[in-house]
Enzyme design. Sequence first.
Site, PDB file in Angstrom:
ATOM      1  N   ASP A  69       0.769  -1.248   0.000  1.00  0.00           N
ATOM      2  CA  ASP A  69       0.000   0.000   0.000  1.00  0.00           C
ATOM      3  C   ASP A  69       0.803   1.303   0.000  1.00  0.00           C
ATOM      4  O   ASP A  69       0.660   2.134  -0.895  1.00  0.00           O
ATOM      5  CB  ASP A  69      -0.893   0.050   1.241  1.00  0.00           C
ATOM      6  CG  ASP A  69      -1.867  -1.111   1.306  1.00  0.00           C
ATOM      7  OD1 ASP A  69      -1.837  -1.979   0.421  1.00  0.00           O
ATOM      8  OD2 ASP A  69      -2.661  -1.135   2.254  1.00  0.00           O
TER       9      ASP A  69
ATOM     10  N   SER B 134      -8.552   0.110   6.490  1.00  0.00           N
ATOM     11  CA  SER B 134      -7.894  -0.611   5.420  1.00  0.00           C
ATOM     12  C   SER B 134      -8.720  -0.467   4.151  1.00  0.00           C
ATOM     13  O   SER B 134      -9.943  -0.314   4.213  1.00  0.00           O
ATOM     14  CB  SER B 134      -7.798  -2.086   5.805  1.00  0.00           C
ATOM     15  OG  SER B 134      -7.684  -2.866   4.652  1.00  0.00           O
TER      16      SER B 134
HETATM   17 FE1  FES Z   1       0.269  -5.467   0.783  1.00  0.00          FE
HETATM   18 FE2  FES Z   1      -2.384  -5.755   1.060  1.00  0.00          FE
HETATM   19  S1  FES Z   1      -1.278  -4.873  -0.582  1.00  0.00           S
HETATM   20  S2  FES Z   1      -0.819  -6.225   2.498  1.00  0.00           S
END
Ligand code: FES
Length: 591
Positions: free
Chosen positions: A142, A505
């Site tokens: 991410d 998330s």
């Molecule tokens: Fe790396 Fe989800 S993209 S943990």
Amino acid sequence: YLDFVRSDETTGIDGKPMLNRYSTHLTREHDFPGAQAMLYGAGVPDSQTMKTAPHVGVASVWWEGNPCNMHLLDLGKEVKKALTARGMLAWQYNTVGVSDAITMGNQGMRFSLQTREIIADSVESVTCAQAHDANITIPGCDKNMPGCIMGMARHNRPSLMIYGGTIDKGYSKTLRKNVNVATCYEAFGAYTFNTLKQPDDGGDTSKTKDEIMEDLERHACPGAGACGGMYTANTMATAIETMGLSLPGSSSTPATSPAKMRECAKAADAIKVCLEKDITPKQLLTKASFENALVITMALGGSTNAVLHFLAMAVTAGVDLTLDDFQRVSDKIPFMADLAPSGKYLMADLYEIGGVPSVQKLLIAAGLLDGSIPTVTGKTLAENVASWPSLPSDQVIIKSLDNPIKSSGHIQILKGNFAPAGAVAKITGKEGLRFSGKARCFDKEVQLNEALNRGEIPRGENLVLIVRYEGPKGGPGMPEQLKASAAIMGAKLTNVALVTDGRYSGASHGFIVGHVCPEAAVGGPIALVKDGDEVTIDAETNTISVDVSEEEMEKRKNAWTPPRMVVTRGVLAKYAALVSDATHGAVTDLF
Ligand code: FES
């Protein structure tokens, strides 16, 4: 201060266009013999190469312990091979990174967002210190992507990004369906409430809940690649491709496909074009390209983390982007993609029907994306995708513009007496557009997780579960929360909304509001709310409010004392001291 190291000359000593306008200071004469000695020692083959070849830094966010990042060193080697074959000098290096899925829900999560800054610092430092003429970054998980782009914007030398790629689908034999890492987190809710069972479809139903969890954990991540839904990594990669900073298809090409390897070779051609045409990151990071990033994020249902990261990238590049831009774009762009977390399909499925360029082509034709923006290929976005196939007429992943999942975007910017500077909600419409409930406050996510584990969140009465002191300063590190939202989805608790000054998330869904600003650690209203206060979230009026009078809030503010900083030394203490608020992207170099 970075420009003085760039040569004004445009012709090299070989009479060709000069592509080594930074490194030439080190290599042209003998002013820096030690530097040249080091470079020969590191592999420069001859004097001609030393004096004329551009130095390209190849920065991967490689490490072994995460599917998102485990293959990036190999991609970097492929890039190096291709650069070398084209007469450039490639220097591989690495930045740190962390796995969001591994740190999620535990104390490690506080270290995640700040790695974005370390990645940017690393890319800026190595490029400038080593006098690189260009930069190729290879992120995976991410925070890697915005970190790389911020580093590229800071040094502003010809650059492009290669996304590590999305993971393949996992398959669970016990649940008899495709699974991914988010399935594990969601199963945890059902596991906790003892409702995790095999499907009652005439097949085997003999597995215990522990055996089912074990099967899920073993099969959710079948190899290299970033989490497969429209979570944060795929969201950022998609947006960055649509801004013109990576090659066409980069964001949807799976990590393990031969096409990802081919992309590495094509990247060497593209960086040469960038060097020749002097295409720099800040030429590509413009208001128009950010507008494109917002459009594709709304159309595909991207993560709310994109808000924070786009703001950070814009602040770094000096582009005037505010929360109001997100609402403006969200109001006009339909949410079209049936992609996880709210939908059924994964990025690997989108790849099969043409990938992100085919979606871009559709949106350009509809006048929603600006196809005229320049890109790292030296061509416009529209030119890049012109030869790409259109989406097949029988595909079911991307809904049509006249029959979308929702006629506007899923990201809503909320303001009100609960969040005067703004908050970010992800509203796909499936959860309804308005939610009112009694506040139940938790100082830190762990408190909520424990309450969920103990079965203390009742069904029935509407509740707004508030997790606070998790903002950029308060966390510190604005930790990303998935465990609670996934557990709530898994337990099918439909009577709750989640609100936090931290983040969610990209895999989170449900009625969730994050990035509440000002945060609790600086005395924002979220710190002053008490259990039992009525909180209303309204996605139609874009408001989030608490039913407490101004006078009462003032009284509570006067009685509020800032919490003692629990982290006083080390990287998190530095981060907490430097970090800006979420409306400015939570960057650490804005003074
Ligand atoms: Fe790396 Fe989800 S993209 S943990």
